[in-house]
Design an enzyme around this catalytic site. Structure first.
Site, PDB file in Angstrom:
ATOM      1  N   GLY A 145       0.840  -1.179   0.000  1.00 32.24           N
ATOM      2  CA  GLY A 145       0.000   0.000   0.000  1.00 32.24           C
ATOM      3  C   GLY A 145       0.877   1.230   0.000  1.00 32.24           C
ATOM      4  N   CYS A 179       6.667   0.167   6.743  1.00 32.11           N
ATOM      5  CA  CYS A 179       6.228   1.322   5.966  1.00 32.11           C
ATOM      6  C   CYS A 179       7.378   1.778   5.086  1.00 32.11           C
ATOM      7  CB  CYS A 179       5.832   2.446   6.929  1.00 32.11           C
ATOM      8  SG  CYS A 179       5.260   3.935   6.101  1.00 32.11           S
ATOM      9  N   LEU A 180       7.064   2.116   3.834  1.00 32.35           N
ATOM     10  CA  LEU A 180       8.099   2.579   2.910  1.00 32.35           C
ATOM     11  C   LEU A 180       8.742   3.873   3.408  1.00 32.35           C
ATOM     12  CD1 LEU A 180       6.218   1.919  -0.455  1.00 32.35           C
ATOM     13  CD2 LEU A 180       8.058   0.541   0.559  1.00 32.35           C
ATOM     14  N   HIS A 237      -1.981   7.389   7.443  1.00 32.75           N
ATOM     15  CA  HIS A 237      -1.103   8.322   6.711  1.00 32.75           C
ATOM     16  C   HIS A 237      -1.845   9.607   6.340  1.00 32.75           C
ATOM     17  CE1 HIS A 237       2.757   6.408   6.110  1.00 32.75           C
ATOM     18  NE2 HIS A 237       2.225   5.293   5.658  1.00 32.75           N
ATOM     19  N   HIS A 272      -3.618   1.225   8.103  1.00 31.70           N
ATOM     20  CA  HIS A 272      -2.286   1.833   8.051  1.00 31.70           C
ATOM     21  C   HIS A 272      -2.283   3.028   7.084  1.00 31.70           C
ATOM     22  CE1 HIS A 272       2.292   1.484   7.754  1.00 31.70           C
ATOM     23  NE2 HIS A 272       1.986   2.259   6.724  1.00 31.70           N
ATOM     24  N   GLU A 273      -2.866   2.836   5.897  1.00 26.43           N
ATOM     25  CA  GLU A 273      -2.853   3.903   4.884  1.00 26.43           C
ATOM     26  C   GLU A 273      -3.750   5.072   5.299  1.00 26.43           C
ATOM     27  OE1 GLU A 273      -0.541   3.676   2.834  1.00 26.43           O
ATOM     28  OE2 GLU A 273      -0.145   1.552   3.097  1.00 26.43           O
ATOM     29  N   GLN A 296       2.973  10.157   1.185  1.00 29.72           N
ATOM     30  CA  GLN A 296       4.309   9.542   1.137  1.00 29.72           C
ATOM     31  C   GLN A 296       5.108   9.970  -0.089  1.00 29.72           C
ATOM     32  OE1 GLN A 296       2.675   5.364   2.071  1.00 29.72           O
ATOM     33  NE2 GLN A 296       4.746   5.338   2.880  1.00 29.72           N
TER      34      GLN A 296
HETATM   35 NI    NI Z   1       3.161   3.415   5.456  1.00 29.79          NI
END
Ligand code: NI
Length: 169
Positions: free
Chosen positions: A52, A105-106, A151, A147-148, A57
């Protein structure tokens, strides 16, 4: 709407204040820049083995994310689903039950955190054409969406983690 050619975007990292902002709702679904952003997010998620990715991000503070669960080196047991853009998403109901699971997480490289998430969630979101959907998600996909969605509200998994471990992927 057609899928344009996407390109891979730079993913910003923890410490960048954009990740802490509350993202803006999408209002014009026909906007060319929005449609390009969605294509670029899909490409970026695939290229970085993300399950995701959220628009903040890539430094775009809009209420947009992609769920792109598929088995990959970062998450070998992830279920397969086509990349799904969700715009202006909201959790409208959820289970009482929460499950603890390891997530990464990226934007937080090299770390995993043990995070409690609702097992089941009912989500209202608009697709890239602005069509409203209401759908129930469970387990790993529900975890990705929570999670997204965090963000979009300036929250990172480390804010919720009960424990941490290092991870090479
Ligand atoms: Ni993330």
């Amino acid at each position: 709407m057609t899928n344009n050619q996407g390109q891979t975007l730079k993913v910003i990292q923890i410490g960048n204040s954009i990740l802490r902002q509350t993202a803006q709702p999408v209002e014009n679904f026909a906007d060319v820049g929005l449609q390009q952003l969605i294509d670029d997010l899909i490409d970026t998620a695939i290229a970085s083995h993300g399950v995701g990715i959220a628009a903040p991000q890539v430094a775009q503070s809009y209420r947009v994310f992609i769920v792109s669960s598929h088995p990959n080196p970062r998450y070998p047991d992830a279920p397969q689903m086509p990349p799904t853009p969700m715009l202006n998403p909201e959790i409208v109901s959820h289970s009482e039950t929460t499950i603890e699971g390891w997530e990464g997480c990226l934007s937080v490289p090299g770390k995993r955190g043990l995070v409690p998430r609702y097992k089941d969630i009912e989500v209202e979101y608009r697709d890239r054409d602005g069509i409203l959907h209401r759908q129930v998600f469970t387990d790993f996909i529900a975890r990705i969406i929570q999670h997204e969605l965090d963000h979009l509200n300036g929250i990172l998994f480390c804010d919720r983690a009960l424990a941490f471990k290092d991870n090479l992927n």
